[in-house]
Scaffold this motif. Structure first.
Motif, mmCIF file in Angstrom:
data_model
loop_
_atom_site.group_PDB
_atom_site.id
_atom_site.type_symbol
_atom_site.label_atom_id
_atom_site.label_comp_id
_atom_site.label_asym_id
_atom_site.label_seq_id
_atom_site.Cartn_x
_atom_site.Cartn_y
_atom_site.Cartn_z
ATOM 1 N N VAL A 222 1.091 -1.131 0.122
ATOM 2 C CA VAL A 222 0.165 0.129 0.036
ATOM 3 C C VAL A 222 0.960 1.137 0.105
ATOM 4 C CG1 VAL A 222 -1.844 1.233 1.350
ATOM 5 C CG2 VAL A 222 -1.843 -1.250 1.113
ATOM 6 N N ARG A 223 0.774 1.970 -0.892
ATOM 7 C CA ARG A 223 1.556 3.086 -1.364
ATOM 8 C C ARG A 223 1.144 4.318 0.088
ATOM 9 N NH1 ARG A 223 5.058 5.589 -4.647
ATOM 10 N NH2 ARG A 223 5.089 3.775 -5.861
ATOM 11 N N PHE A 224 1.970 4.879 0.399
ATOM 12 C CA PHE A 224 2.159 6.117 1.412
ATOM 13 C C PHE A 224 2.708 7.270 1.405
ATOM 14 C CE2 PHE A 224 4.569 2.753 3.330
ATOM 15 C CZ PHE A 224 5.654 3.287 3.793
ATOM 16 N N GLU A 225 2.688 8.313 1.552
ATOM 17 C CA GLU A 225 3.325 9.681 1.334
ATOM 18 C C GLU A 225 5.071 9.340 1.804
ATOM 19 O OE1 GLU A 225 3.240 14.301 1.773
ATOM 20 O OE2 GLU A 225 1.716 13.261 2.467
ATOM 21 N N ILE A 226 5.928 9.746 1.007
ATOM 22 C CA ILE A 226 7.258 9.859 1.393
ATOM 23 C C ILE A 226 7.880 11.063 0.884
ATOM 24 C CG2 ILE A 226 7.519 7.284 1.655
ATOM 25 C CD1 ILE A 226 9.026 7.256 -1.171
ATOM 26 N N SER A 227 9.129 11.416 1.369
ATOM 27 C CA SER A 227 9.828 12.590 0.683
ATOM 28 C C SER A 227 10.301 12.283 -0.521
ATOM 29 C CB SER A 227 10.854 13.023 1.728
ATOM 30 O OG SER A 227 11.849 12.308 1.566
ATOM 31 N N ASP A 228 10.641 13.345 -1.438
ATOM 32 C CA ASP A 228 11.153 13.214 -2.534
ATOM 33 C C ASP A 228 12.629 12.566 -2.800
ATOM 34 O OD1 ASP A 228 12.484 15.469 -1.812
ATOM 35 O OD2 ASP A 228 11.708 16.860 -3.322
ATOM 36 N N GLN A 229 13.101 12.453 -1.477
ATOM 37 C CA GLN A 229 14.471 11.912 -1.361
ATOM 38 C C GLN A 229 14.457 10.508 -1.046
ATOM 39 O OE1 GLN A 229 15.549 14.700 2.010
ATOM 40 N NE2 GLN A 229 17.348 14.882 0.978
ATOM 41 N N GLU A 230 13.285 9.737 -0.874
ATOM 42 C CA GLU A 230 13.071 8.570 -0.589
ATOM 43 C C GLU A 230 12.562 7.763 -1.651
ATOM 44 O OE1 GLU A 230 11.556 8.036 3.810
ATOM 45 O OE2 GLU A 230 11.015 10.073 3.130
ATOM 46 N N HIS A 231 12.603 6.476 -1.655
ATOM 47 C CA HIS A 231 12.213 5.751 -2.838
ATOM 48 C C HIS A 231 11.043 4.370 -2.288
ATOM 49 C CE1 HIS A 231 15.504 7.162 -4.949
ATOM 50 N NE2 HIS A 231 16.351 6.797 -4.148
ATOM 51 N N PHE A 232 10.097 4.476 -3.358
ATOM 52 C CA PHE A 232 9.111 3.456 -2.997
ATOM 53 C C PHE A 232 8.882 2.260 -3.788
ATOM 54 C CE2 PHE A 232 4.912 1.875 -1.698
ATOM 55 C CZ PHE A 232 4.835 2.163 -0.500
ATOM 56 N N LEU A 233 8.914 1.002 -3.465
ATOM 57 C CA LEU A 233 8.579 -0.085 -4.278
ATOM 58 C C LEU A 233 7.142 -0.677 -3.934
ATOM 59 C CD1 LEU A 233 9.335 -2.077 -6.509
ATOM 60 C CD2 LEU A 233 10.730 -3.291 -4.895
ATOM 61 N N GLN A 234 6.155 -0.618 -4.581
ATOM 62 C CA GLN A 234 5.057 -1.018 -4.321
ATOM 63 C C GLN A 234 4.945 -2.467 -4.311
ATOM 64 O OE1 GLN A 234 1.760 1.267 -5.677
ATOM 65 N NE2 GLN A 234 0.217 0.348 -4.564
ATOM 66 N N ALA A 235 5.122 -3.197 -3.538
ATOM 67 C CA ALA A 235 5.028 -4.886 -3.558
ATOM 68 C C ALA A 235 5.161 -5.308 -2.048
ATOM 69 C CB ALA A 235 6.395 -5.271 -4.265
ATOM 70 N N SER A 236 4.784 -6.663 -1.897
ATOM 71 C CA SER A 236 4.913 -7.366 -0.650
ATOM 72 C C SER A 236 6.180 -7.431 -0.397
ATOM 73 C CB SER A 236 4.022 -8.829 -0.920
ATOM 74 O OG SER A 236 4.797 -9.624 -1.735
ATOM 75 N N ALA A 237 6.621 -7.800 0.764
ATOM 76 C CA ALA A 237 7.687 -8.163 1.492
ATOM 77 C C ALA A 237 8.565 -9.153 0.658
ATOM 78 C CB ALA A 237 7.815 -8.341 2.914
ATOM 79 N N SER A 238 7.648 -9.971 0.397
ATOM 80 C CA SER A 238 8.366 -11.088 -0.490
ATOM 81 C C SER A 238 9.122 -10.914 -1.673
ATOM 82 C CB SER A 238 7.634 -12.395 -0.736
ATOM 83 O OG SER A 238 6.708 -11.850 -1.580
ATOM 84 N N VAL A 239 9.008 -9.580 -2.007
ATOM 85 C CA VAL A 239 9.896 -9.210 -3.238
ATOM 86 C C VAL A 239 11.388 -9.222 -2.916
ATOM 87 C CG1 VAL A 239 9.789 -6.629 -2.706
ATOM 88 C CG2 VAL A 239 9.682 -7.409 -5.206
ATOM 89 N N MET A 240 11.763 -9.174 -1.667
ATOM 90 C CA MET A 240 13.096 -9.203 -1.342
ATOM 91 C C MET A 240 14.054 -10.304 -1.963
ATOM 92 S SD MET A 240 13.942 -6.347 0.395
ATOM 93 C CE MET A 240 15.581 -7.094 1.051
ATOM 94 N N ARG A 241 13.196 -11.261 -2.083
ATOM 95 C CA ARG A 241 14.116 -12.629 -2.830
ATOM 96 C C ARG A 241 14.197 -12.227 -4.291
ATOM 97 N NH1 ARG A 241 10.491 -17.934 -3.716
ATOM 98 N NH2 ARG A 241 9.258 -16.512 -4.788
#
Length: 249
Positions: A222-241
Motif C-alpha cells: 500500500v503506497r503512502f506519502e514519502i519525501s522526494d529523497q526516498e524511494h518506494f517499491l509497491q510490492a509485498s515483503a517477499s519481493v526481497m527474494r
C-alpha cells in the motif's frame, strides 16, 4: 523506483539495514492489530489489550490474548521475506535487522543479532520487579479461539508475569533503540519493509538514515506519502527474494 534500479543499489551497498514491520509477519499468517479478531477476542479492540492499565484491570484476559498470539507465532513458519533477509547477510559487508515485530521468525529464518524495538512475545517478565520468566505453557492448552488464562506468578516477588512486549505508553527498550539508531546512521542502504513508517519513535529510523546520506527504500503493498529523497517499491515483503536474486545472481 524500479526493482532493477534498487537491485543495482543493493549490489553496491556495504552496510544495509532491514527495518521490518507487521506486513512481513502477516505473510506468515500472523494476525496484525488491523485484522478483525475472532473467537473470544472479537469483542475487543487489540489496542485496548496492549496497555499496563488493561493488564492490571484484567490479567487473565490480557495474558490469554498474548499467549494466544504467541501460540499462533509458534505455529507459523518464516516466509520468503524472512528467508531472503537472512540470506542477504551473505552478500553484504554488514546487515542489521531491526524489527517492530514481537515474534521470532527472523531468528528462525537464520538472521543473527536481530534488534527488537517492541520486545518479544517469548520474553515474559514480572510486571512488578521486571525479572525474566521462563514461560512453560504448551500450545495444546490453548483453544483455537483463545481463552482466559491466569498469568503465572514471579518466583521472586509473587507479582504477575506480563508479556515481554512494549505496550502503548511505554518507552522502547533503551539498548534496542540505541542500537537501531546507530545502525540507521551507519548504513548506506536502508530498507523499510512491511511498515507504514508512521509510528514514532520507530519511524524516525529511516529519517536518520536519510540524514546521513543513505538511500532509503520503502517496500509496502500500500503506497503512502514519502519525501522526494526516498524511494518506494509497491510490492509485498517477499519481493526481497527477487531483489537479492537480481542483485547478486
Amino acid at each position: 523506483m524500479a526493482i532493477n534500479a534498487i537491485a543495482q543499489r543493493l549490489r553496491k551497498a556495504k552496510r544495509v539495514v532491514a527495518f521490518t514491520g507487521a506486513g512481513v509477519s502477516a505473510e506468515s499468517g500472523i494476525p496484525t492489530f488491523r485484522d478483525a479478531l475472532t473467537g473470544l477476542w472479537k469483542r475487543f479492540d487489540p489496542a485496548q489489550l496492549a496497555t499496563a492499565e488493561a493488564y492490571r484491570a484484567d490479567p487473565s484476559l490480557c495474558w490469554g490474548w498474548y499467549e494466544w498470539r504467541r501460540c499462533k507465532v509458534l505455529q507459523a513458519q518464516p516466509n520468503d521475506a524472512h528467508l531472503a533477509i537472512a540470506a542477504l547477510a551473505q552478500h553484504v559487508q554488514k546487515l542489521t535487522v531491526v524489527t517492530q515485530n514481537v515474534d521470532d521468525l527472523h531468528e528462525r529464518a537464520g538472521s543473527q543479532g536481530v534488534i527488537h524495538l517492541h520486545g518479544s512475545l517469548h520474553s515474559p517478565r514480572c510486571i512488578d520487579c521486571g525479572i525474566a520468566h521462563e514461560s512453560i505453557l504448551a500450545c495444546d492448552q490453548m483453544s483455537e479461539d483463545g481463552c482466559r488464562l491466569e498469568p503465572p506468578r514471579c518466583h521472586s516477588c509473587n507479582g504477575h508475569i506480563r508479556p515481554g512486549v512494549v505496550w502503548f505508553g511505554e518507552m522502547l527498550p533503551e539498548a534496542a533503540w540505541r542500537a537501531g539508531l546507530e545502525a540507521a546512521e551507519d548504513c548506506d542502504l536502508f530498507f523499510s519493509i512491511g511498515t507504514s513508517g508512521v509510528v514514532f519513535p520507530a519511524a524516525e529510523l529511516p529519517l536518520r538514515a536519510l540524514s546521513t546520506g543513505a538511500s532509503v527504500v520503502h517496500i509496502n503493498p500500500v503506497r503512502f506519502e514519502i519525501s522526494d529523497q526516498e524511494h518506494f517499491l509497491q510490492a509485498s515483503a517477499s519481493v526481497m527474494r527477487t531483489l537479492i536474486s537480481d542483485a547478486f545472481s
